[in-house]
Enzyme design. Structure first.
Site, PDB file in Angstrom:
ATOM      1  N   LYS A 163      -0.971  -1.046  -4.376  1.00 24.38           N
ATOM      2  CA  LYS A 163      -2.316  -0.536  -4.084  1.00 24.38           C
ATOM      3  C   LYS A 163      -2.247   0.942  -3.714  1.00 24.38           C
ATOM      4  O   LYS A 163      -1.417   1.355  -2.899  1.00 24.38           O
ATOM      5  CB  LYS A 163      -2.947  -1.332  -2.937  1.00 24.38           C
ATOM      6  CG  LYS A 163      -4.348  -0.891  -2.553  1.00 24.38           C
ATOM      7  CD  LYS A 163      -4.905  -1.803  -1.467  1.00 24.38           C
ATOM      8  CE  LYS A 163      -6.325  -1.418  -1.080  1.00 24.38           C
ATOM      9  NZ  LYS A 163      -6.368  -0.145  -0.319  1.00 24.38           N
ATOM     10  N   HIS A 177      -8.141   4.546  -1.141  1.00 18.28           N
ATOM     11  CA  HIS A 177      -8.229   4.046   0.226  1.00 18.28           C
ATOM     12  C   HIS A 177      -9.651   4.173   0.781  1.00 18.28           C
ATOM     13  O   HIS A 177      -9.856   4.421   1.968  1.00 18.28           O
ATOM     14  CB  HIS A 177      -7.248   4.782   1.147  1.00 18.28           C
ATOM     15  CG  HIS A 177      -6.600   3.909   2.182  1.00 18.28           C
ATOM     16  ND1 HIS A 177      -5.301   3.459   2.069  1.00 18.28           N
ATOM     17  CD2 HIS A 177      -7.068   3.379   3.331  1.00 18.28           C
ATOM     18  CE1 HIS A 177      -5.002   2.720   3.113  1.00 18.28           C
ATOM     19  NE2 HIS A 177      -6.069   2.662   3.900  1.00 18.28           N
ATOM     20  N   THR A 187       0.849  -1.192   0.000  1.00 22.64           N
ATOM     21  CA  THR A 187       0.000   0.000   0.000  1.00 22.64           C
ATOM     22  C   THR A 187       0.886   1.244   0.000  1.00 22.64           C
ATOM     23  O   THR A 187       1.739   1.406   0.873  1.00 22.64           O
ATOM     24  CB  THR A 187      -0.919   0.004   1.230  1.00 22.64           C
ATOM     25  OG1 THR A 187      -1.822  -1.099   1.134  1.00 22.64           O
ATOM     26  CG2 THR A 187      -1.719   1.301   1.309  1.00 22.64           C
TER      27      THR A 187
END
Length: 392
Positions: free
Chosen positions: A256, A280, A160
């Site tokens: 991501k 997110h 992430t």
């Protein structure tokens, strides 16, 4: 409870049920977004702005909802997104969602901040498992997490990249839901209004962020761990670090938190296997572009070199078709599974996936599409000024 779960006909029904059953502070932690929550709302509006242009008559007596995600078979074009602290909604909630994902033949992503360990998920809910890692300043600890995922035979690693610092989630402030956690008259009264939730927590014990216990060896409380983690996100990491992960991780690698086409091209150039177009879930930068609106340019930029998945705002099976029509391989779902498990444990998680699966198949029939792999941009009505939506 079981009857209320079975009589939930939409993800919104499960959301309302979860809201009734959780303390407000816990529900808002799962449900809320950053600041004014404009991105949280726009993630949904982006789907609403797209309209179908159905084909008819078409033989849709047989529907094939299966596809490939990240080069491997998936019974549906979706996977479970990594979400943290699930155990605060339902004891062993991570494992419940992972089991539901395995039953539906879709991948499950385990968050770094999960309330089940990497090893427990692999042991109790085997299936297609992906592990999500945040980028910490302590690279030795991060490497330990990654090695544990490799040893537990996780198929893919998700890095992430959109969280150099936590977003400003004002619902949590208003509910006195802060980390490190402290009891206040407001939140004690809030918890007292949800006695069944309280009894479950007493019976099973307050959840712990299992994968992070060793991050702060002398701190065993979830609030102490979370507070330390929140102060240790690396806000200085770069593409060189992503390259170093690529060089060491031998399996599928997913990045991501991508919203820019140029960043997507960097992901492809580094040799990653996939990326997730994501803001997110509206929990980080308020005012960020809706993920669905960012999707077409990213699909065009990578030109098939990496798998493109979409995250943020998916609440209906029809949303999966819209994302697929704009070029996504599939979607990641976070809150729908959270609402389901918070409403009724594993049965609720299973019901959430059942709802989305049924809606997906039904909408495919109504659109005149018999196979997921046949979903293309022509199932959508053109949007004036958005001619570039259709990927080339």
């Amino acid at each position: 409870m079981a009857d209320e779960i079975s009589r939930s006909y939409s993800i919104e029904d499960l959301r309302r049920l979860a809201r009734r059953r959780l303390p407000r502070a816990v529900f808002d932690f799962f449900d809320g977004g950053a600041e004014d929550e404009s991105t949280l709302r726009d993630n949904r509006l982006a789907f609403d702005r797209l309209k179908f242009l159905p084909k008819s008559p078409v033989d849709v007596s047989t529907i094939d909802a299966s596809t490939a995600l990240l080069g491997c078979p998936s019974d549906l074009p979706m996977a479970i997104a990594p979400t943290g602290a699930i155990g605060f909604g339902w004891p062993r909630g991570d494992i419940a969602i992972a089991k539901a994902a395995a039953a539906f033949g879709i991948p499950f992503s385990l968050s770094t901040s999960s309330t089940a360990s990497i090893e427990a998920i692999a042991r109790e809910a085997p299936g297609r498992l992906w592990f999500q890692a945040y980028v910490f300043r302590d690279k030795a600890f991060l490497n330990t997490l990654i090695e544990r995922a490799r040893a537990a035979d996780y198929e893919a690693l998700i890095i992430t990249v959109d969280m150099p610092v936590g977003g400003k989630r004002e619902r949590d402030f208003r509910n006195d839901f802060d980390l490190p956690f402290r009891y206040t008259p407001r939140n004690v009264l809030d918890f007292a209004r949800s006695p069944r939730w309280g009894l479950r927590m007493l019976r099973h014990g307050m959840p712990v962020l299992e994968n992070l216990i060793d991050f702060v060896p002398d701190t065993k409380s979830v609030s102490g761990i979370a507070s330390s983690v929140g102060k240790n996100y690396d806000d200085a990491f770069s593409w060189d670090f992503i390259q170093s992960i690529r060089d060491r991780w031998p399996r599928k690698l997913i990045i991501k938190g991508i919203l820019r086409a140029t960043d997507a091209q960097r992901v492809a150039a580094i040799g990653c296997d996939g990326l997730v177009v994501s803001n997110h879930g509206g929990r980080q930068l308020d005012g960020a572009l809706a993920s669905l609106d960012a999707l077409p340019a990213i699909v065009s930029a990578v030109a098939g070199r990496v798998s493109v998945l979409l995250d943020s705002g998916v609440r209906r099976g029809a949303d999966i078709i819209k994302a697929r029509a704009l070029g996504a391989e599939g979607v990641l779902i976070g809150r729908p599974a959270l609402y389901g498990v918070a409403a009724g444990g594993e049965k609720g998680a299973h019901r959430a996936l059942e709802i989305l699966s049924d809606e997906l198949v039904r909408t495919m029939r109504l659109c005149g599409v018999s196979s997921v792999d046949d979903i293309t941009a022509d199932v959508l009505a053109p949007r004036i000024g958005f001619e570039h939506d259709a990927p080339s």
